[in-house]
Design an enzyme around this catalytic site. Structure first.
Site, PDB file in Angstrom:
ATOM      1  N   HIS A 181       0.855  -1.192   0.000  1.00  0.00           N
ATOM      2  CA  HIS A 181       0.000   0.000   0.000  1.00  0.00           C
ATOM      3  C   HIS A 181       0.896   1.250   0.000  1.00  0.00           C
ATOM      4  CE1 HIS A 181      -2.553   3.090   1.912  1.00  0.00           C
ATOM      5  NE2 HIS A 181      -3.568   2.446   1.350  1.00  0.00           N
ATOM      6  N   VAL A 183       1.399   3.805   1.862  1.00  0.00           N
ATOM      7  CA  VAL A 183       2.080   4.264   3.081  1.00  0.00           C
ATOM      8  C   VAL A 183       3.090   3.241   3.614  1.00  0.00           C
ATOM      9  CG1 VAL A 183       0.204   5.775   3.799  1.00  0.00           C
ATOM     10  CG2 VAL A 183       0.266   3.407   4.614  1.00  0.00           C
ATOM     11  N   LYS A 184       3.171   2.064   3.007  1.00  0.00           N
ATOM     12  CA  LYS A 184       4.058   1.014   3.493  1.00  0.00           C
ATOM     13  C   LYS A 184       5.514   1.280   3.058  1.00  0.00           C
ATOM     14  CE  LYS A 184       0.939  -1.576   5.550  1.00  0.00           C
ATOM     15  NZ  LYS A 184      -0.363  -1.091   5.124  1.00  0.00           N
ATOM     16  N   PRO A 185       6.484   0.511   3.597  1.00  0.00           N
ATOM     17  CA  PRO A 185       7.891   0.780   3.273  1.00  0.00           C
ATOM     18  C   PRO A 185       8.199   0.823   1.784  1.00  0.00           C
ATOM     19  CG  PRO A 185       7.765  -0.711   5.144  1.00  0.00           C
ATOM     20  CD  PRO A 185       6.356  -0.527   4.642  1.00  0.00           C
TER      21      PRO A 185
END
Length: 370
Positions: A181, A183-185
């Site tokens: 997603h 906002v993930k790393p």
């Protein structure tokens, strides 16, 4: 000039990402093509896992994991309540029952003692969640899983790039699940992946992501044939080459991003030391992926409103899953996991992503403490 709005997290996209995506758009394969396998190989090389199965979301990865483990009606799977609902939803999708075990108040990670107390003859698996990007106590969870003959699953959707006692996240459980997603790393827009060292599990998950069909279009094209068979009831959980090209490009910058996230977290830690706002603890012998920067404060709701009014997009992660109305309708009641419920009343997620500037951390702290 007004200061920019600071979300709690966001993607980082540069020209190399755009170039990688454009190259796929100009190619012959937009889905089930070579970029998917290349992304899987890239994540395996980074983590040390033997097999990776890229799918359409982290939720899809959790679901195919539960199906590949043959979780079904009558089974129980132990999960923490401090997580996104998808962790336990994947258990429900298979007709099994999530059993919520409480968390450690210092870290909000799954408490192995609570897991041990929750194991019954119906327990089939334990799912640990690397909350905020910090790895669980995987040695303790592994010992419990072996003692009771249970599968061990890592919901590491927050933790790509993290490490536990010298081992990279992705190799610490029977199956590890990532999310991509924004906002993930690392992001693919939407997307997920399941990693395992078990070739049988990997093959079953590959079939399940593509309707339970025995071959992909690319494989049939390479073989010059058309015949395929559906051997199990699968789903359309495929991820496309456009997304995977973005993910592969992003992986090259992941180590630098994790270091930057940790540098920003250290700046928060120093600025909040000695105040009433308490960051979650970081355990020794781990490398935190720092997906989220979570603090505890007894006046959470008033601080949330003030920070939002100041253009700072704080958030709350998470409502204990069993308190959601749907779970209440299944018979789960408040009081089940008191540590998680006490934490929920206080937790606040502050902005953190690699593109943040040091001065923006100072701005968040200034507003938080005013």
């Amino acid at each position: 000039m007004s200061e920019r709005f600071l979300p709690y997290g966001r993607q980082s996209i540069d020209d190399s990402d755009i170039k990688a995506v454009v190259e796929v758009l100009k190619s012959d394969w937009l889905t089930t093509g070579p970029a998917v396998a290349h992304f899987e190989e890239t994540v395996c090389a980074f983590t040390g896992a033997a097999h990776a199965v890229a799918v359409s979301s982290g939720t899809a990865a959790l679901h195919v994991t539960m199906m590949a483990l043959d979780i079904g009606p009558g089974d129980e799977v132990i999960v923490p309540p401090v997580t996104f609902a998808a962790t336990s939803n994947a258990v429900l999708y298979c007709g099994a029952r999530p059993v919520f075990a409480d968390v450690d108040p210092r870290t909000l990670l799954l408490d192995p003692e609570a897991v041990a107390a929750a194991i019954t003859p119906r327990t089939r698996a334990i799912v640990g969640v690397d909350y905020a990007g910090q790895p669980c106590d995987w040695d303790a969870l592994r010992a419990l899983a072996r003692r009771h003959g249970l599968a061990l699953v890592a919901d590491a959707c927050h933790a790509l790039g993290g490490e536990y006692r010298g081992r990279r996240v992705g190799t610490l459980a029977d199956v590890t699940v990532f999310s991509f997603h924004p906002v993930k790393p690392v992001t693919t827009g939407e997307g997920g992946m399941a990693l395992t060292d078990d070739p049988g599990l990997a093959e079953r998950m590959r079939h399940l992501r593509g309707h339970g069909i025995t071959s992909t279009a690319a494989q049939r094209e390479a073989a010059g044939g058309w015949f395929y068979e559906m051997t199990s009831l699968g789903y359309n959980y495929r991820i496309c080459d456009i997304q995977c090209a973005l993910g592969t490009s992003q992986m090259a910058r992941l180590p630098g991003w994790v270091e930057r996230r940790n540098a920003l977290a250290r700046r928060y830690d120093a600025a909040l030391a000695g105040t009433a706002v308490r960051p979650l603890e970081t355990l020794p012998d781990i490398r935190h992926a720092r997906h989220l920067y979570v603090v505890r404060t007894p006046d959470r709701d008033s601080r949330f409103r003030a920070l939002r009014a100041a253009g700072i997009g704080v958030n709350v992660h998470y409502i204990p899953v069993y308190l959601h109305p749907y779970y209440r309708s299944l018979g789960y009641e408040p009081g089940l996991c008191p540590v998680s419920e006490a934490a929920f009343a206080e937790i606040l997620t502050l902005p953190l992503w690699p593109g943040m500037e040091d001065g923006e951390v100072d701005r968040v702290v200034r507003e938080l403490l005013s």
